[in-house]
Design a protein around this motif. Structure first.
Motif, mmCIF file in Angstrom:
data_model
loop_
_atom_site.group_PDB
_atom_site.id
_atom_site.type_symbol
_atom_site.label_atom_id
_atom_site.label_comp_id
_atom_site.label_asym_id
_atom_site.label_seq_id
_atom_site.Cartn_x
_atom_site.Cartn_y
_atom_site.Cartn_z
ATOM 1 N N VAL A 142 0.846 -1.195 0.000
ATOM 2 C CA VAL A 142 0.000 0.000 0.000
ATOM 3 C C VAL A 142 0.875 1.237 0.000
ATOM 4 O O VAL A 142 1.815 1.354 0.798
ATOM 5 C CB VAL A 142 -0.933 0.010 1.229
ATOM 6 C CG1 VAL A 142 -1.682 1.329 1.333
ATOM 7 C CG2 VAL A 142 -1.906 -1.160 1.158
ATOM 8 N N VAL A 151 -5.858 -7.384 2.553
ATOM 9 C CA VAL A 151 -4.950 -6.225 2.531
ATOM 10 C C VAL A 151 -3.677 -6.495 3.326
ATOM 11 O O VAL A 151 -2.903 -5.577 3.595
ATOM 12 C CB VAL A 151 -5.646 -4.956 3.057
ATOM 13 C CG1 VAL A 151 -6.730 -4.516 2.085
ATOM 14 C CG2 VAL A 151 -6.232 -5.160 4.446
ATOM 15 N N GLU A 193 6.832 -0.664 3.499
ATOM 16 C CA GLU A 193 6.007 0.529 3.296
ATOM 17 C C GLU A 193 6.589 1.714 4.055
ATOM 18 O O GLU A 193 6.794 1.640 5.273
ATOM 19 C CB GLU A 193 4.565 0.265 3.727
ATOM 20 C CG GLU A 193 3.866 -0.736 2.832
ATOM 21 C CD GLU A 193 2.426 -1.018 3.225
ATOM 22 O OE1 GLU A 193 1.781 -1.848 2.542
ATOM 23 O OE2 GLU A 193 1.947 -0.406 4.209
ATOM 24 N N ARG A 248 -0.222 2.980 7.501
ATOM 25 C CA ARG A 248 -1.488 2.841 6.792
ATOM 26 C C ARG A 248 -2.614 3.692 7.377
ATOM 27 O O ARG A 248 -3.667 3.841 6.747
ATOM 28 C CB ARG A 248 -1.906 1.366 6.766
ATOM 29 C CG ARG A 248 -0.974 0.525 5.922
ATOM 30 C CD ARG A 248 -1.444 -0.902 5.803
ATOM 31 N NE ARG A 248 -0.705 -1.620 4.761
ATOM 32 C CZ ARG A 248 -1.053 -2.797 4.271
ATOM 33 N NH1 ARG A 248 -2.131 -3.418 4.745
ATOM 34 N NH2 ARG A 248 -0.342 -3.366 3.322
ATOM 35 N N SER A 256 -6.513 3.594 6.617
ATOM 36 C CA SER A 256 -6.788 2.624 5.557
ATOM 37 C C SER A 256 -6.503 1.207 6.023
ATOM 38 O O SER A 256 -5.786 0.973 7.001
ATOM 39 C CB SER A 256 -5.934 2.920 4.326
ATOM 40 O OG SER A 256 -4.586 2.535 4.544
ATOM 41 N N ILE A 314 -10.667 0.121 2.636
ATOM 42 C CA ILE A 314 -10.047 0.490 1.373
ATOM 43 C C ILE A 314 -10.832 1.675 0.807
ATOM 44 O O ILE A 314 -11.939 1.959 1.237
ATOM 45 C CB ILE A 314 -10.020 -0.696 0.391
ATOM 46 C CG1 ILE A 314 -11.427 -1.233 0.138
ATOM 47 C CG2 ILE A 314 -9.126 -1.806 0.937
ATOM 48 C CD1 ILE A 314 -11.506 -2.346 -0.900
ATOM 49 N N TRP A 374 -4.684 6.269 0.685
ATOM 50 C CA TRP A 374 -3.864 5.076 0.512
ATOM 51 C C TRP A 374 -4.445 4.199 -0.587
ATOM 52 O O TRP A 374 -5.667 4.137 -0.762
ATOM 53 C CB TRP A 374 -3.816 4.255 1.799
ATOM 54 C CG TRP A 374 -3.184 4.922 2.973
ATOM 55 C CD1 TRP A 374 -1.915 4.744 3.447
ATOM 56 C CD2 TRP A 374 -3.795 5.845 3.898
ATOM 57 N NE1 TRP A 374 -1.691 5.498 4.571
ATOM 58 C CE2 TRP A 374 -2.838 6.187 4.870
ATOM 59 C CE3 TRP A 374 -5.064 6.427 3.979
ATOM 60 C CZ2 TRP A 374 -3.093 7.073 5.917
ATOM 61 C CZ3 TRP A 374 -5.341 7.310 5.014
ATOM 62 C CH2 TRP A 374 -4.363 7.617 5.962
ATOM 63 N N GLY A 383 -3.306 0.348 -2.983
ATOM 64 C CA GLY A 383 -2.301 -0.667 -3.268
ATOM 65 C C GLY A 383 -2.914 -1.892 -3.903
ATOM 66 O O GLY A 383 -3.980 -1.822 -4.522
ATOM 67 N N ALA A 386 -2.773 0.461 -8.536
ATOM 68 C CA ALA A 386 -2.956 1.317 -7.361
ATOM 69 C C ALA A 386 -3.441 2.708 -7.768
ATOM 70 O O ALA A 386 -4.318 3.289 -7.120
ATOM 71 C CB ALA A 386 -1.652 1.412 -6.579
#
Length: 411
Positions: free
Chosen positions: A179, A325, A341, A345, A348, A366, A379, A381, A397
Motif C-alpha cells: 500500500v 490487505v 512501506e 497505513r 486505511s 479500502i 492510501w 495498493g 494502485a
C-alpha cells in the motif's frame, strides 16, 4: 480501561484543532440503519492510542457494554436490554491496531508511523436519536485541495513489488499486499467533501466518522466481517480490471488473479474457523465480479455459524487486519509490510462500521481518506504474487485511487 483519560485528552485537543474541522454536520457511519442516519446524536465516545496501553479490542468491548451494547456474547438473543435512546455504535479500528491485536493480542512489528498524527487507532462512538433531524451534509464552502505528494515514487513502488517477489522466492510468504500513501494540503471544511465519497458507485460502506482534529471518509465496497442471526460472513475482494466488457472477460479468464483470489479466500476461511462452530465454514460464492466506480473487482462470500460465547474482542482478533490487505500467511505478510512501506497505513486497511444489538457490520477501509488539521491522506495498493508485473501493480494502485481523488478535488 482508560476511557476517562482518553476522553479528557480528546477534549483538550478541541480548542487547538477544531477550527480546521468544523463539527456542524452529523457523521453517517457505514452500516448505520438507513432510517436512523439523520436522527443520530452522539452519546459517548472512547478513543485509543498506543500510549494508552492495554488491549484495545477488550477495551472496546467493555466500553460498549458500559453503554448498554453488550458484545461479550454475540450469540445471545437480542432482548430489550438496550437503554432507551441508544441506537448503536460506530467502531473504527486502524490497520496498525488490527496488527497489534491479532493472534490473541500479541504485538507485532509496528512499521512506519501513522501520517495523520491526530487520528486515533481505535474509536468507538455510541449514538442515540434526536427528535430534530440534523443535516448529514452541508455545502463545501471555500474548499481548495492542493497537489498530492506521494509517499514513494513509481520506481520505489515497483522496487517494493520486486522485494516481495524475492521474499516469495525464499519461501517467506505466498502473497503480500503493498500500500502506498499520498497527502495533499487543503483549506476549508473537509467533512462535506469526505461525505461525498459515500456516493461513489459500489461504496457498500460509504460514510464518515470524525472527532476533534480528525475525520475519516469511506467509499469501501468490501465487507471485513458481518455478524447477524448467529452467522458470521466476510466478502474478500481480490482481482481488478477496468470496468469494460474486455476487462470483465480478462478478469474472469486470468489464472493469476484467480489464484491470488483463492489464496485469500482460504485465508479468510481459516480466520472464520477460529470463531465458528466446527465444520460450519463454507464458501457461498466464489469469484463473483462486482463493479466499483470504473473498475471490475472479484469478490467471494465466506460464512460460518458462530461459536458459543463469541465476543466482539475475539471476533476482532480473528479477522483484523483483513487478509485481503495483508497477505498470506498473515503474520509473515505483516513483517514484509512493516519493512517495505515507508508510511503507516493510518485509517486505511482497517475496519469501520456499526455495532448494534445482535449485529456487527464492519467494512474494510479500502478507498478511504483521513483528514487531519491541514492535510488529506489517501492510501491505495494491491496484492503481490510471484507472477505480478511491477509496472502493472503501480498502475492498478493509481486506478483505485483515481475516482477518490477526483471526488475530493471536485469539492
Amino acid at each position: 480501561m482508560r476511557r476517562v483519560e482518553s476522553t479528557e485528552r480528546t477534549r483538550r485537543l478541541g480548542p487547538d484543532v477544531m477550527r480546521a474541522l468544523p463539527r456542524g454536520m452529523v457523521d453517517t457511519p457505514p452500516g448505520a440503519p438507513a432510517g436512523c442516519r439523520r436522527s443520530l446524536t452522539e452519546l459517548a465516545r472512547w478513543e485509543w492510542r498506543p500510549a494508552d496501553g492495554g488491549d484495545p479490542a477488550a477495551h472496546a468491548q467493555e466500553f460498549l457494554a458500559a453503554h448498554g451494547l453488550a458484545a461479550a456474547d454475540l450469540t445471545r438473543p437480542v432482548g430489550g436490554h438496550t437503554p432507551t435512546g441508544v441506537c448503536g455504535a460506530a467502531l473504527y479500528v486502524s490497520a496498525a491496531a488490527g496488527a497489534a491485536i491479532t493472534a490473541g493480542g500479541v504485538r507485532r512489528a509496528a512499521g512506519a508511523a501513522n501520517p495523520a498524527t491526530t487520528l486515533p487507532e481505535v474509536a468507538v462512538v455510541v449514538y442515540g436519536h434526536t427528535a430534530a433531524p440534523a443535516p448529514t451534509r452541508r455545502p463545501a464552502t471555500d474548499w481548495r485541495l492542493d497537489a498530492w505528494t506521494e509517499s514513494w515514487t513509481e520506481r520505489q513502488h515497483a522496487d517494493a513489488v520486486r522485494a516481495v517477489q524475492t521474499a516469495i522466492g525464499r519461501g517467506d510468504v505466498y502473497q503480500v499486499n503493498l500500500v502506498g500513501h499520498a497527502a495533499a494540503p487543503y483549506t476549508g471544511d473537509p467533512l462535506p467533501v469526505l461525505a461525498r465519497l459515500g456516493t461513489l458507485p459500489g461504496a457498500r460502506y460509504g460514510g464518515t466518522l470524525s472527532g476533534p482534529g480528525w475525520a475519516i471518509g469511506c467509499a469501501s465496497p468490501e465487507t471485513l466481517v458481518e455478524v447477524t442471526g448467529g452467522r458470521v460472513l466476510t466478502r474478500p475482494i481480490k482481482g481488478t480490471r477496468p470496468a469494460t466488457p474486455t476487462g470483465r472477460t480478462e478478469l474472469l479468464a486470468s489464472a493469476k488473479e484467480r489464484a491470488e483470489h483463492v489464496m485469500i479466500v482460504d485465508l479468510k476461511r481459516n480466520d472464520l474457523a477460529r470463531v465458528a462452530r466446527t465444520g460450519s465454514v463454507r464458501v457461498d460464492e466464489l469469484f463473483a465480479v462486482r463493479r466499483w466506480c470504473d473498475l471490475w473487482q472479484a469478490e467471494s462470500t465466506v460464512s460460518a455459524t458462530i461459536g458459543d460465547g463469541l465476543g466482539l474482542a475475539d471476533l476482532l482478533r480473528a479477522v483484523c487486519p483483513g487478509g485481503s490487505v495483508t497477505g498470506a500467511p498473515k503474520l509473515a505478510a505483516l513483517k514484509q509490510i512493516a519493512a517495505l512501506e515507508p508510511v503507516g497505513r493510518g485509517a486505511s486497511m482497517g475496519a469501520l462500521g456499526w455495532v448494534a444489538p445482535g449485529r456487527v457490520n464492519l467494512g474494510l477501509t479500502i478507498r478511504t481518506v483521513a483528514a487531519d488539521a491541514d492535510r488529506l491522506h489517501l492510501w491505495a495498493g494491491g496484492g503481490i504474487t510471484w507472477d505480478s508485473d511491477p509496472d502493472a501493480e503501480v498502475a492498478e494502485a493509481a486506478a483505485k485511487s483515481a475516482p477518490v481523488r477526483a471526488t475530493l478535488a471536485a469539492g
